[in-house]
Design a protein around this motif. Structure first.
Motif, short mmCIF file in Angstrom:
data_model
loop_
_atom_site.label_atom_id
_atom_site.label_comp_id
_atom_site.label_asym_id
_atom_site.label_seq_id
_atom_site.Cartn_x
_atom_site.Cartn_y
_atom_site.Cartn_z
N GLY A 1 0.91 -1.13 -0.06
CA GLY A 1 0.00 0.03 0.02
C GLY A 1 0.83 1.62 -0.15
N GLY A 2 2.16 1.44 0.20
CA GLY A 2 3.01 2.34 0.14
C GLY A 2 2.46 3.52 1.29
N ARG A 3 2.23 4.65 0.80
CA ARG A 3 1.92 5.80 1.80
C ARG A 3 0.28 5.87 1.95
NH1 ARG A 3 1.65 10.25 -0.30
NH2 ARG A 3 2.03 9.78 -2.52
N SER A 4 -0.55 4.93 1.30
CA SER A 4 -1.88 4.73 1.56
C SER A 4 -2.48 4.00 2.55
CB SER A 4 -2.73 4.51 0.34
OG SER A 4 -2.27 3.26 -0.14
N SER A 5 -3.32 4.15 3.31
CA SER A 5 -3.96 3.68 4.41
C SER A 5 -5.19 3.10 3.91
CB SER A 5 -4.19 4.53 5.43
OG SER A 5 -2.94 5.09 6.08
N LEU A 6 -5.52 1.65 4.03
CA LEU A 6 -6.49 0.86 3.75
C LEU A 6 -7.67 1.18 4.75
CD1 LEU A 6 -7.79 -1.01 1.56
CD2 LEU A 6 -7.08 -2.93 3.15
N LEU A 7 -8.92 1.79 4.16
CA LEU A 7 -9.96 2.11 5.16
C LEU A 7 -10.97 1.17 4.88
CD1 LEU A 7 -10.21 5.95 4.73
CD2 LEU A 7 -8.96 4.77 6.31
N ALA A 8 -11.06 0.59 3.85
CA ALA A 8 -12.16 -0.31 3.61
C ALA A 8 -11.87 -1.27 2.26
CB ALA A 8 -13.72 0.39 3.37
N VAL A 9 -12.47 -2.61 2.38
CA VAL A 9 -12.37 -3.46 1.27
C VAL A 9 -13.89 -3.47 0.70
CG1 VAL A 9 -11.67 -5.59 0.44
CG2 VAL A 9 -10.39 -4.59 2.17
N LEU A 10 -14.14 -3.40 -0.41
CA LEU A 10 -15.52 -3.49 -1.14
C LEU A 10 -15.60 -4.57 -2.03
CD1 LEU A 10 -15.77 0.32 -1.84
CD2 LEU A 10 -16.54 -0.78 0.28
N GLU A 11 -16.84 -5.16 -2.15
CA GLU A 11 -16.76 -6.44 -3.03
C GLU A 11 -16.11 -7.42 -3.03
OE1 GLU A 11 -19.66 -6.97 -4.70
OE2 GLU A 11 -20.91 -5.13 -4.09
N GLU A 12 -15.52 -7.79 -1.90
CA GLU A 12 -14.58 -8.81 -1.75
C GLU A 12 -13.29 -8.58 -2.42
OE1 GLU A 12 -14.97 -11.47 0.15
OE2 GLU A 12 -17.02 -10.74 0.85
N GLY A 13 -12.73 -7.26 -2.13
CA GLY A 13 -11.62 -6.99 -2.56
C GLY A 13 -11.54 -6.24 -4.13
N GLN A 14 -12.46 -6.29 -4.71
CA GLN A 14 -12.50 -5.65 -6.15
C GLN A 14 -12.41 -4.36 -6.05
OE1 GLN A 14 -15.14 -7.36 -9.59
NE2 GLN A 14 -16.38 -8.03 -7.58
N ALA A 15 -12.84 -3.47 -5.01
CA ALA A 15 -12.49 -2.37 -4.87
C ALA A 15 -12.16 -1.70 -3.35
CB ALA A 15 -13.70 -1.49 -5.12
N LYS A 16 -11.78 -0.69 -3.23
CA LYS A 16 -11.08 -0.27 -2.06
C LYS A 16 -11.52 1.26 -1.75
CE LYS A 16 -7.22 -3.51 -2.33
NZ LYS A 16 -5.66 -3.46 -2.38
N VAL A 17 -11.33 1.59 -0.42
CA VAL A 17 -11.28 3.07 -0.15
C VAL A 17 -9.87 3.19 0.67
CG1 VAL A 17 -12.28 4.99 1.29
CG2 VAL A 17 -13.76 3.08 0.22
N VAL A 18 -9.08 3.95 -0.28
CA VAL A 18 -7.86 4.41 0.68
C VAL A 18 -7.85 5.82 1.04
CG1 VAL A 18 -6.77 2.32 -0.47
CG2 VAL A 18 -6.73 4.62 -1.30
N GLU A 19 -6.68 5.98 2.09
CA GLU A 19 -6.70 7.42 2.54
C GLU A 19 -5.05 7.92 2.03
OE1 GLU A 19 -5.96 9.84 6.64
OE2 GLU A 19 -7.49 8.58 6.37
N LEU A 20 -4.88 9.08 1.38
CA LEU A 20 -3.77 9.41 0.82
C LEU A 20 -3.62 10.87 1.65
CD1 LEU A 20 -2.94 8.54 -2.50
CD2 LEU A 20 -1.55 7.99 -0.68
N THR A 21 -2.41 11.29 2.10
CA THR A 21 -2.24 12.68 2.30
C THR A 21 -1.46 13.45 1.27
OG1 THR A 21 -2.15 12.26 4.89
CG2 THR A 21 -0.91 14.15 3.95
N VAL A 22 -1.82 14.45 0.75
CA VAL A 22 -1.06 15.43 -0.21
C VAL A 22 0.11 15.83 0.35
CG1 VAL A 22 -1.48 17.14 -2.00
CG2 VAL A 22 -3.49 15.94 -1.21
N PRO A 23 1.36 15.49 -0.29
CA PRO A 23 2.68 16.10 0.37
C PRO A 23 2.71 17.39 0.43
CG PRO A 23 2.76 15.21 -2.18
CD PRO A 23 1.21 14.99 -1.62
N SER A 24 3.71 17.99 1.18
CA SER A 24 4.11 19.35 1.26
C SER A 24 4.76 19.75 0.03
CB SER A 24 4.97 19.51 2.46
OG SER A 24 6.29 18.82 2.43
#
Length: 448
Positions: free
Chosen positions: A362-385
């Motif tokens: 996932g690198g810099r992103s955080s996984l918030l939710a897994v949708l449709e058994e992993g076919q889609a995701k909700v991730v969180e990213l912070t826009v860099p300075s």
């Protein structure tokens, strides 16, 4: 990364399949016949026990970046992680399934402290919590909340006569505060654009503010009170008991649990204060009719057998149950269950595997939710300075992704194309699994 997976069962194979291409993967499996199926993957496989230090050294666990213990035996997983940690593995992930190992004081922290385990994954608990969310969102197929409850996710099946099926998304007047984040049509999922036309039968995932989602619910879903439901749980194993314990605390819910084993039923009855615990077979039509199970708003079948779960839910549907939710063991059965009329079919394995893969890739992103058994995701990213203010419409976001929320200075914003994305913003992004790798790198290049 050098990754060692202990166990070649369903979870182990799914992990090896997902991780083989970008990583150096070694699988340890005690059953030689099961080990043979890994020949089709680009992984090394060793027949042996994950609790044997010599076998682990032959698998090079002593210099591995990560060891994942995913056999069907909790004790084997714990010992394998402990040995790997002691001989030099940099990190470990341990799958567990028994409630008594985690659902007690200390829980996962105790396992980490005593055995040196890096991370603990409990798929059954994730499954029970997902079912609870769905029950507490009547008329929905899934629900979740982010940003301390300020942003909500809702999934529902679109009625052919719904006002949302009357034109392209851009013309549906969903704003303010709501965005169509994903659509599953048939077996494929996509992130729709404004020109996309929704159709009856689509599974639609929307995200938005609490107020925006509440307005949408009033517009498209029948009114229902989550705390005034009759819920029947078939199967009192770890998933069924965890779910029952949570629902038993919800004032107004009338809860019934059907458990085949008398001793187990007595244990469940002793733990619950308000529920009715019935001794019997959840696939026994005579029992279901006698107890008027057809009057249930929701029927959940979490027996540890796909055929029994399917049969119980089909009987419930025939008797008049409002919504059927079932556990599915074999991933291949998920779509089959839905096609024959089960409202929600969930796999304990799917979300757990997706969460582990994201932890690794996932690198810099955080996984918030897994949708449709992993076919889609909700991730969180912070826009860099240093990232210059950029209108959302001008962002070079990957295909099959959408910025659904901007979190900034305590505000939760569902943005439009003209809204600016600024350095320091936290973005909630819905994307397909295939697009996730590109999403995490979206802000590694300068803005246009």
């Amino acid at each position: 990364m050098r990754i060692v997976i202990i166990g070649g069962g369903g979870i182990g194979y799914a992990l090896a399949e997902a991780l083989a291409a970008p990583h150096d993967v070694f699988v340890v499996e005690a059953n030689p016949e099961r080990a043979e199926r890994f020949a089709q993957l680009d992984v090394e496989c060793l027949a042996g026990s994950g609790t044997d230090p010599e076998v682990l050294r032959r698998a090079e666990a002593d210099c591995a970046d990560l060891l994942i213990a995913a056999t069907g035996l909790d004790e084997v997983n714990i010992v394998a992680c402990s040995i790997a940690s002691r001989i030099g593995s940099r990190d470990t992930i341990c799958f567990v399934g028994k409630r008594d190992l985690l659902d007690t004081a200390g829980g996962a922290d105790s396992l980490r402290e005593r055995f040196g385990i890096g991370h603990v994954v409990w798929p059954e608990a994730q499954l029970a919590d997902a079912i609870e969310r769905i029950i507490m969102a009547p008329s929905a197929l899934d629900a979740a909340a982010f940003a301390d409850g300020r942003i909500e996710l809702l999934e529902f099946r679109l009625d052919p006569h719904s006002p949302l099926a009357q034109g392209p998304i851009a013309a549906l007047d969903l704003r303010p505060g709501v965005v169509v984040a994903a659509v599953r049509r048939g077996d494929s999922i996509s992130i729709p654009r404004g020109s996309f036309q929704l159709s009856g039968g689509d599974r639609v995932i929307v995200m938005g503010t609490r107020e925006g989602i509440a307005r949408l619910r009033r517009r498209i879903l029948p009114a229902a009170d989550a705390s005034r439901q009759v819920v029947t749980i078939v199967g009192g194993g770890d998933v069924g008991l965890r779910l029952a314990r949570h629902l038993d605390r919800v004032r107004g819910i009338r809860l019934r649990v059907i458990e085949r084993d008398r001793d187990r039923g007595e244990l469940i009855a002793a733990e619950l204060r308000n529920a009715l615990v019935l001794h019997g077979d959840g696939t026994d039509l005579a029992l279901l009719e006698a107890e008027e199970i057809g009057r249930s708003d929701v029927m959940v079948s979490v027996i540890d057998n796909d055929q029994s779960n399917l049969f119980a839910c089909l009987l419930g549907r025939q008797l008049g149950v409002g919504k059927t939710i079932t556990r599915v063991g074999r991933q291949a059965n998920l779509r089959v269950f839905e096609r024959v009329g089960i409202d929600v079919a969930l796999s304990a394995r799917g979300a757990a595997v997706a969460s582990v893969v994201h932890r690794i890739d996932g690198g810099r992103s955080s996984l918030l939710a897994v949708l449709e058994e992993g076919q889609a995701k909700v991730v969180e990213l912070t826009v860099p300075s240093g990232y210059p203010p950029t209108a959302l419409r001008d962002l070079q976001m990957p295909q099959e992704s959408i910025v659904s929320t901007v979190l900034r200075a305590g505000d939760a914003i569902v943005p439009g194309g003209q809204d600016e994305i600024r350095a320091g913003d936290r973005l909630l992004i819905c994307c397909t699994d295939a697009a996730a790798a590109n999403v995490r790198d979206a802000f590694s290049v300068a803005a246009p």
